[in-house]
Design a protein around this motif. Structure first.
Motif, short mmCIF file in Angstrom:
data_model
loop_
_atom_site.label_atom_id
_atom_site.label_comp_id
_atom_site.label_asym_id
_atom_site.label_seq_id
_atom_site.Cartn_x
_atom_site.Cartn_y
_atom_site.Cartn_z
N GLU A 132 -16.39 -6.29 8.97
CA GLU A 132 -16.67 -4.97 8.40
C GLU A 132 -15.49 -4.54 7.54
O GLU A 132 -14.37 -5.02 7.69
N LYS A 133 -15.74 -3.58 6.61
CA LYS A 133 -14.67 -3.07 5.75
C LYS A 133 -13.63 -2.33 6.58
O LYS A 133 -13.97 -1.57 7.48
N LEU A 134 -12.36 -2.59 6.27
CA LEU A 134 -11.28 -1.88 6.93
C LEU A 134 -11.04 -0.55 6.22
O LEU A 134 -11.30 -0.41 5.03
N LYS A 135 -10.53 0.42 6.95
CA LYS A 135 -10.14 1.72 6.41
C LYS A 135 -8.63 1.85 6.56
O LYS A 135 -8.02 1.24 7.43
N VAL A 136 -8.03 2.66 5.73
CA VAL A 136 -6.61 2.94 5.82
C VAL A 136 -6.43 4.12 6.77
O VAL A 136 -7.13 5.12 6.67
N SER A 137 -5.50 3.98 7.72
CA SER A 137 -5.29 5.08 8.67
C SER A 137 -3.84 5.55 8.72
O SER A 137 -3.57 6.61 9.26
N LYS A 138 -2.93 4.79 8.13
CA LYS A 138 -1.53 5.18 8.22
C LYS A 138 -0.78 4.74 6.97
O LYS A 138 -0.92 3.60 6.53
N LEU A 139 0.00 5.64 6.42
CA LEU A 139 0.91 5.33 5.32
C LEU A 139 2.31 5.67 5.80
O LEU A 139 2.51 6.63 6.55
N TRP A 140 3.31 4.90 5.37
CA TRP A 140 4.65 5.06 5.89
C TRP A 140 5.67 4.94 4.76
O TRP A 140 5.58 4.05 3.93
N CYS A 141 6.65 5.85 4.73
CA CYS A 141 7.73 5.81 3.75
C CYS A 141 8.90 5.03 4.34
O CYS A 141 9.44 5.42 5.38
N GLU A 142 9.28 3.97 3.67
CA GLU A 142 10.37 3.13 4.16
C GLU A 142 11.72 3.84 4.08
O GLU A 142 12.61 3.59 4.88
N THR A 143 11.87 4.77 3.14
CA THR A 143 13.14 5.46 2.94
C THR A 143 13.41 6.50 4.03
O THR A 143 14.44 6.47 4.68
N CYS A 144 12.46 7.42 4.22
CA CYS A 144 12.70 8.52 5.17
C CYS A 144 11.89 8.40 6.45
O CYS A 144 11.99 9.23 7.34
N GLU A 145 11.06 7.37 6.51
CA GLU A 145 10.23 7.07 7.68
C GLU A 145 9.16 8.13 7.97
O GLU A 145 8.65 8.23 9.08
N THR A 146 8.80 8.90 6.95
CA THR A 146 7.68 9.83 7.09
C THR A 146 6.40 9.03 7.23
O THR A 146 6.21 8.02 6.56
N GLU A 147 5.51 9.48 8.12
CA GLU A 147 4.22 8.84 8.31
C GLU A 147 3.11 9.83 7.99
O GLU A 147 3.21 11.00 8.33
N VAL A 148 2.08 9.33 7.34
CA VAL A 148 0.89 10.12 7.05
C VAL A 148 -0.26 9.43 7.76
O VAL A 148 -0.54 8.25 7.51
N LEU A 149 -0.92 10.16 8.65
CA LEU A 149 -2.04 9.60 9.42
C LEU A 149 -3.34 10.23 8.98
O LEU A 149 -3.38 11.42 8.65
N GLY A 150 -4.41 9.47 8.98
CA GLY A 150 -5.73 9.97 8.61
C GLY A 150 -6.70 8.82 8.52
O GLY A 150 -6.40 7.69 8.89
N LYS A 151 -7.88 9.10 8.01
CA LYS A 151 -8.89 8.08 7.80
C LYS A 151 -9.27 8.09 6.33
O LYS A 151 -9.88 9.04 5.85
N TYR A 152 -8.88 7.04 5.63
CA TYR A 152 -9.08 6.97 4.19
C TYR A 152 -9.83 5.69 3.83
O TYR A 152 -9.59 4.64 4.42
N SER A 153 -10.68 5.78 2.82
CA SER A 153 -11.36 4.60 2.30
C SER A 153 -10.39 3.81 1.44
O SER A 153 -9.50 4.37 0.80
#
Length: 90
Positions: free
Chosen positions: A12-33
């Motif tokens: 099945e198609k995967l969805k994006v659920s987490k983005l991460w900044c390598e510099t400041c380690e900020t994380e963005v969580l959600g459900k994205y196509s």
């Protein structure tokens, strides 16, 4: 490294659920196509990049690729159809 777009278990198609900044380690969580461009193969992505860098000139692309104009045109038509199908799946 190619970003996986299909589940290795069920295909099945995967969805994006987490983005991460390598510099400041900020994380963005959600459900994205996954963006449409990312759902294409590496070869298809490269073709589109070359198309843009050639200012949309299929004749120039055919010369660079050593292929005939109709072959390059067919490849573009196939990609257009694939984009339409991917959009319909949304």
């Amino acid at each position: 490294m190619k970003l996986p777009i299909r589940c290795p278990s069920c295909e099945e198609k995967l969805k994006v659920s987490k983005l991460w900044c390598e510099t400041c380690e900020t994380e963005v969580l959600g459900k994205y196509s996954m963006p449409l461009f990312m759902q294409l193969s590496g070869e298809e992505q490269e073709f589109i990049l070359e198309f843009l860098l050639s200012s949309g000139s299929l004749k120039e692309m055919a010369n660079k690729m050593g292929k005939s104009y109709p072959t390059v045109r067919n490849k573009l038509d196939d990609l257009i159809e694939k984009f339409k199908n991917l959009q319909d799946e949304k």
